[in-house]
Design an enzyme around this catalytic site. Structure first.
Site, PDB file in Angstrom:
ATOM      1  CG  ASP A 157       1.667   0.148   7.086  1.00  0.00           C
ATOM      2  OD1 ASP A 157       1.649  -0.497   8.157  1.00  0.00           O
ATOM      3  OD2 ASP A 157       0.886  -0.099   6.141  1.00  0.00           O
ATOM      4  CG  HIS A 158      -1.608   1.666   9.733  1.00  0.00           C
ATOM      5  ND1 HIS A 158      -2.809   1.994   9.161  1.00  0.00           N
ATOM      6  CD2 HIS A 158      -1.100   0.633   9.005  1.00  0.00           C
ATOM      7  CE1 HIS A 158      -3.046   1.184   8.134  1.00  0.00           C
ATOM      8  NE2 HIS A 158      -2.025   0.350   8.024  1.00  0.00           N
TER       9      HIS A 158
ATOM     10  CG  HIS B  59      -3.200  -0.342   3.002  1.00  0.00           C
ATOM     11  ND1 HIS B  59      -1.883  -0.040   2.704  1.00  0.00           N
ATOM     12  CD2 HIS B  59      -3.202  -0.806   4.276  1.00  0.00           C
ATOM     13  CE1 HIS B  59      -1.125  -0.320   3.751  1.00  0.00           C
ATOM     14  NE2 HIS B  59      -1.899  -0.794   4.718  1.00  0.00           N
TER      15      HIS B  59
END
Ligand SMILES: [Zn+2]
Length: 281
Positions: free
Chosen positions: A77-78, A192
């Protein structure tokens, strides 16, 4: 310098970091290609990034040249957008920690602790901050007379810290100490938008800390307005983030951590309590 948060996936942030003097720019954590490319091309995104991009346009947005991707750690997710963003924008530098070789797509630069490089005239310094993952890094960006900023990935979150997927509490404790020792004016941009739930936990373990109540009110207002809570300073974090406050007698009392416990032991206990408090972060 200018920083544009780009919301990705459900609660991730990628960032555009721009040197206003040279118009060179970098993307921090190309989480997914669509929102990152969209934000650069069309100014899509939240109210926040729309406003930021509108003002970027006033600074010759069309001239901004993306020269690098800075990855904070290897989690998908990065780095999920690295390859597509890199090829579509013709980027030839993709930074990550040396130990993440083979785990960060498109990586070309293999960083070590304290290494420095430049994006335009912005100076970037690397801190190796293992704990969430073994190859996690923070990027500290300075440019006088601006306040310094730090991109912390999932290690230091606003009001919290990332889960210990690959490291242990002593490792995370040392990494957070490095971040805590930065210039207190340094603004924190993390991976996040977990701030409100992090601060709920902070209030649970240290209920009499007025800085937490204040931070919660501010975060709730920002979120209502559709804005990000990023950009809190290291000084702010030291005042309310339980993972930077392992010596707080109230936190230790709440969680039954003995006075004799080391900062790392206390951090381990706080992290365990947070894992049980709510899934996430
Ligand atoms: Zn992560």
């Amino acid at each position: 310098m200018r920083i544009v948060p780009i919301p990705c996936l459900s609660d991730n942030y990628a960032y555009l970091l721009v040197c206003r003097e040279t118009k060179e720019a970098a993307i921090i954590d190309a989480s997914e290609a669509g929102p990152v490319l969209g934000a650069i091309d069309q100014g899509a995104g939240t109210q926040d990034s729309r406003r930021d991009l509108a003002s970027l346009a006033n600074h010759n947005r069309e001239d901004v040249r993306i020269v690098a991707i800075l990855s904070t750690h290897h989690h998908h997710d990065h780095v999920g957008g690295n390859e597509e963003v890199r090829s579509k924008l013709g980027i030839d530098r993709v930074y990550g920690h040396a130990s993440d070789r083979g785990r960060i797509p498109g990586q070309t630069q293999y960083l070590q602790e304290n290494e420095t490089f430049e994006i335009g005239r912005l100076k970037v310094r690397v801190l190796h901050i293992p704990g969430h993952t073994l190859g996690a890094v923070a990027y500290v960006v300075t440019h006088e007379p601006d306040d310094p900023v730090v991109f912390t990935g999932d290690t230091l979150l606003i009001g919290g810290c990332g889960r210990l997927f690959e490291g242990d509490p002593p490792m995370m404790s040392e990494s957070l100490s490095k971040l805590a020792a930065l210039d207190p004016r340094t603004k924190v941009y993390c991976g996040h938008e977990y701030t409100e739930s992090n601060l709920r936990f902070a209030a649970h373990v240290e209920p009499s800390n007025a800085a937490i109540a204040q931070a919660r009110a501010k975060a709730s207002q920002l979120r209502k307005e559709g804005r990000t809570t990023m950009g809190a300073t290291i000084a702010d974090e030291l005042s309310y983030n339980p993972f930077l406050r392992t010596s707080s007698p109230e936190i230790r009392r709440t969680l039954g951590i003995p006075d004799s416990a080391s900062p790392a032991e206390a951090l381990g206990a706080i992290r365990k309590a947070k894992d049980a408090f709510k899934i996430g972060a």
